[in-house]
Design a protein around this motif. Sequence first.
Motif, PDB file in Angstrom:
ATOM      1  N   GLN A  98      34.725  51.169 -89.738  1.00 14.21           N
ATOM      2  CA  GLN A  98      35.911  51.897 -90.167  1.00 14.21           C
ATOM      3  C   GLN A  98      36.953  50.926 -90.691  1.00 14.21           C
ATOM      4  O   GLN A  98      37.208  49.889 -90.070  1.00 14.21           O
ATOM      5  N   THR A  99      37.524  51.248 -91.841  1.00 12.39           N
ATOM      6  CA  THR A  99      38.585  50.436 -92.418  1.00 12.39           C
ATOM      7  C   THR A  99      39.717  51.351 -92.863  1.00 12.39           C
ATOM      8  O   THR A  99      39.509  52.534 -93.119  1.00 12.39           O
ATOM      9  N   GLY A 100      40.926  50.775 -92.960  1.00 10.17           N
ATOM     10  CA  GLY A 100      42.077  51.551 -93.386  1.00 10.17           C
ATOM     11  C   GLY A 100      42.631  52.411 -92.273  1.00 10.17           C
ATOM     12  O   GLY A 100      42.084  52.466 -91.155  1.00 10.17           O
ATOM     13  N   THR A 101      43.701  53.109 -92.568  1.00 11.92           N
ATOM     14  CA  THR A 101      44.338  53.989 -91.588  1.00 11.92           C
ATOM     15  C   THR A 101      44.813  55.265 -92.273  1.00 11.92           C
ATOM     16  O   THR A 101      44.965  55.318 -93.491  1.00 11.92           O
ATOM     17  N   GLY A 102      45.063  56.286 -91.457  1.00 11.96           N
ATOM     18  CA  GLY A 102      45.615  57.527 -91.970  1.00 11.96           C
ATOM     19  C   GLY A 102      44.796  58.135 -93.086  1.00 11.96           C
ATOM     20  O   GLY A 102      43.573  58.263 -92.987  1.00 11.96           O
ATOM     21  N   SER A 103      45.456  58.491 -94.182  1.00 13.93           N
ATOM     22  CA  SER A 103      44.771  59.105 -95.319  1.00 13.93           C
ATOM     23  C   SER A 103      43.883  58.114 -96.049  1.00 13.93           C
ATOM     24  O   SER A 103      43.071  58.521 -96.886  1.00 13.93           O
ATOM     25  N   ASP A 104      44.029  56.825 -95.724  1.00 12.54           N
ATOM     26  CA  ASP A 104      43.222  55.792 -96.374  1.00 12.54           C
ATOM     27  C   ASP A 104      42.047  55.338 -95.502  1.00 12.54           C
ATOM     28  O   ASP A 104      41.378  54.359 -95.812  1.00 12.54           O
ATOM     29  N   LEU A 105      41.803  56.042 -94.410  1.00  8.93           N
ATOM     30  CA  LEU A 105      40.715  55.684 -93.504  1.00  8.93           C
ATOM     31  C   LEU A 105      39.363  55.924 -94.180  1.00  8.93           C
ATOM     32  O   LEU A 105      39.141  56.959 -94.811  1.00  8.93           O
ATOM     33  N   ILE A 106      38.466  54.953 -94.046  1.00  9.62           N
ATOM     34  CA  ILE A 106      37.104  55.066 -94.579  1.00  9.62           C
ATOM     35  C   ILE A 106      36.127  54.797 -93.443  1.00  9.62           C
ATOM     36  O   ILE A 106      36.268  53.810 -92.708  1.00  9.62           O
ATOM     37  N   THR A 107      35.148  55.661 -93.296  1.00  7.65           N
ATOM     38  CA  THR A 107      34.093  55.487 -92.297  1.00  7.65           C
ATOM     39  C   THR A 107      32.754  55.392 -93.019  1.00  7.65           C
ATOM     40  O   THR A 107      32.418  56.254 -93.828  1.00  7.65           O
ATOM     41  N   TYR A 108      32.022  54.321 -92.714  1.00  3.19           N
ATOM     42  CA  TYR A 108      30.711  54.182 -93.343  1.00  3.19           C
ATOM     43  C   TYR A 108      29.720  53.541 -92.382  1.00  3.19           C
ATOM     44  O   TYR A 108      30.101  52.988 -91.343  1.00  3.19           O
TER      45      TYR A 108
END
Length: 328
Positions: A98-108
Motif C-alpha cells: 500500500q502506498t499513498g494516503t486518503g484519496s491517493d491510496l493505492i493497494t496492489y
Amino acid sequence: MMKIHPKAFSATKRKVLIIITVILLSIGAVIYGLADRYLIEHVEVVVADDTASTSSTASTSGTGGTTSTAAVAADVNATSDDWNYSSDDIQIKIDQVQTGTGSDLITYYVADVVLKNSSSLRSAFADNSFGTNITEDTSEIASSNNALFAINGDYYGFRNDGVIIRNGTVYRDEPARDAMALLEDGTMTTYDEEEVSSLELLAEGVTNTLSFGPILIQDGKIVSDFSNVKIDTNFGNRSIQNANPRTAIGMIAPNHYVFVVVDGRKEGYSRGMTLTELADVMAGLGATEAYNLDGGGSSTMYFMGRVVNNPLGKNQERGVSDILYIKE
C-alpha cells in the motif's frame, strides 16, 4: 375544410408503416450485430483437456487451496501458507503493498515467482475453448486447471485481431499491436506483431503470446511515452491512460517472473495506477521486460484456491477469456 380522400390516407398510412418497419428492422440488425460481436459465444476450437482426470476434485471453497492442488503439493513435498509456496520446482511469494494516503491510496499485490522449468508457466482458455465472448472467472479457470497461482490474461476474446499463440499452438494470426511472448527457455520478450511472423516466433521457441499492452519495460528501459496508448477501437472501449485497476507481468531473469495486480475504483482502499506508475513499480521490482495485460474489472490474482486481491473493490470477479497460471 379540406378533405383527405380515403385512398390517399391509406397510402400515406402504408408509407408511414413501411418507414417505421424499416427503422425497426435497422435497429434490430444493429442490436443483433452488436450482440453477435460482443455477447454471443463463438467457439472456434475446443482444446484438449489434460486435467479432466483431476479437475473434478477441485474446489475453491475456503483458503486452503483446492483438493487437487493440496494433493499435488503433498506429492512434491511442498510447503505453503496463504502467501507463499515452495517446492523443488516452484517458489511463489506474494506481498500486499500500500502506498499513498486518503484519496491517493493505492493497494496492489506482487507475486515473485521462480521456476525450475518454464513448462510450469502455462495459459488456459475459459471453458477450455478458443473463440470470442467465451468467459469464466479467473478463479474458475484456475481451479479447472489445478493451478497453484494465476492471473487474468489479455481477454483476447473481446477482439478478433492480434497474434494468439498458447501452449505452442497458433490460434489467431492477425497482427495488430505490440505484444508479449514467453519462450521455452524461460525468457520473456516484447515485440511488434506486424514485424515478426508466427512462424518466426515458433522457430525461436515461443510458447505463449499475449496481445494487449502497452509494453512497460523493454530491454531494461521504461517505455517513455504512454500518452497515446491505443489497444482497441471496439465499441464501448474506454481510455486506459488514467488510474485504473491493472494486471502486469515482468521478467527479472530467465524463469524468474514478477506478477502485479493493482486494485482500484474504491475510495479509501485503492484508486488504481496510471501506466507510468505501473512501469515504475515494475522497474523497482527489477523487471528487465514488463507488459501490461487486461485490467479494470478483469484484474485478478488467484493463489491456492482463493482470490488474493479485491476485484474492482467489490470482491466480485469479472469473467475473462484466458489466464496465465503456475502448475507443478
